[in-house]
Design an enzyme around this catalytic site. Sequence first.
Site, short mmCIF file in Angstrom:
data_model
loop_
_atom_site.label_atom_id
_atom_site.label_comp_id
_atom_site.label_asym_id
_atom_site.label_seq_id
_atom_site.Cartn_x
_atom_site.Cartn_y
_atom_site.Cartn_z
CB CYS A 24 -0.99 0.07 1.11
SG CYS A 24 -2.08 -1.63 1.06
CB CYS A 50 12.18 5.53 -5.89
SG CYS A 50 12.64 4.60 -4.55
#
Lengths: 390, 92
Positions: free
Chosen positions: A195, A348
């Site tokens: 998630c 990232c």
Amino acid sequence: MLNPDLSTIDLSLAEFERYSRHLIMPEVGVEGQKRLKAASVLIIGTGGLGSPLSMYLAAAGIGRMGLVDFDVVDTTNLQRQIAHTTADVGRPKLESATETIRAINPHVQVDGYETLIDSSNAMEIIEPYDIVIDGTDNFPTRYLVNDACVLLGKPNVYGSIFRFEGQASVFDATQGPCYRCLYPEPPPPGLVPSCAEGGVLGILPGIIGIIQATECIKIILGKGNTLVGRFLVFSALEMKFRELKLRKDPACPICGENPSITGLIDYQQFCGLDRGGKTSDLLDPSERISVAELHERLRNGRKPALVDVREPHELQISRLDNDYEIPLGNLETHIHELDRDQELVVYCRSGERSAKAVKFLKEAGFSNVRNLVGGILAWANEVDPEMPKY
Amino acid sequence: MAIEIHIPTALRQYADQNSTFEVGAGEVHAALNELTTRFPKLRPHLFTEDGKLRNFVNVFLNDENIRHLSGDELKLKDGDSISIVPAVAGGR
Ligand SMILES: [Zn+2]
């Protein structure tokens, strides 16, 4: 069905009033309410699923609730983890969830376990409870909880969520399949986004968590048809439930006819994770660059080529001066776009996906490639306080 | 004949973001083959190199797991639906 001794359970005047809408239902009544009061439920994780389900179970009058969590409330939790409030940021989740539950219903006994549940303590933590509800977020704990429940003969009320999609079932090996009957093995690390990486619609754990709470109450009351042997898949986008049949696997390694697993195992190893388990930790120091060093390099005009491996929607939140934008999942097919002789810095959000990219590029023969430690999150924290964090 | 394959959220990135895919095949494995031929990036997520369905993915024909079906039971008829259901761990 649970079989408690109800002769020792009494409801006070205050409880009669509080539970009156239950008491006038034939399916619950005074006996059912006493069953709820006699019941003990262990909730593993007080996050997205654990928040709403523990709040509703508290309101319903479960006698004893155990909560397991070792995490601290973070601002990014508040979009869905409704047991915690803005004022709770930085506090242990166990503390804020316990407070929320007690505020809803002081008649509930709450016992907290501020620990990471693992093979060394799971049996001891789970053993005293009638029902276990799994609200965790990783495969090692999912398999751990499944195995401990099978070994102890406890029902495991299962739910999981991802973006707009949720799954729910009841795994009870005494009368049906277990999680391993359905998925004998977890996916290799990194294949399925979490998630934190993939996102989750804030209301989704509400829907799936309340399904788990509903199943828990039905098991306690012994009413209706539970999800034993059935698997619900919910799509919020389509607003559709699909119901799938589950069967016990006679060859299941833990609940089958000749089980090979007779005690808890090392679940990190089983799920292909080393202890600590992060690719970013495994990189050589020469394969890492700090945000401070990158900042310095940009200032003195020696900018390496920046490779952003995040998804397109993440780039809309924040970005550096990118030379390449290739989501991690597309790296393999777009590798020819990168120059092998150029100095590359990959980043990232937090430095974990980019670490995988660095490992992959190294194996593909790139020599001068480094991971931005801590990702754009570290950049926002240490270099650019104006940059939005997510 | 129209058979719909449901592609789960977690795998849509390998299927050009499609949530469903219509196939004309008459049998489940042929239908999955049609799907992974159209979206080759999906293949390694569903099958091992020797073509076995991976242990962390289940495929259901209507509501039955195809691991429990064989022979004629795997034949498709109009209106059937195939669901790919991968293991998902998220919960926080
Ligand atoms: Zn089993």
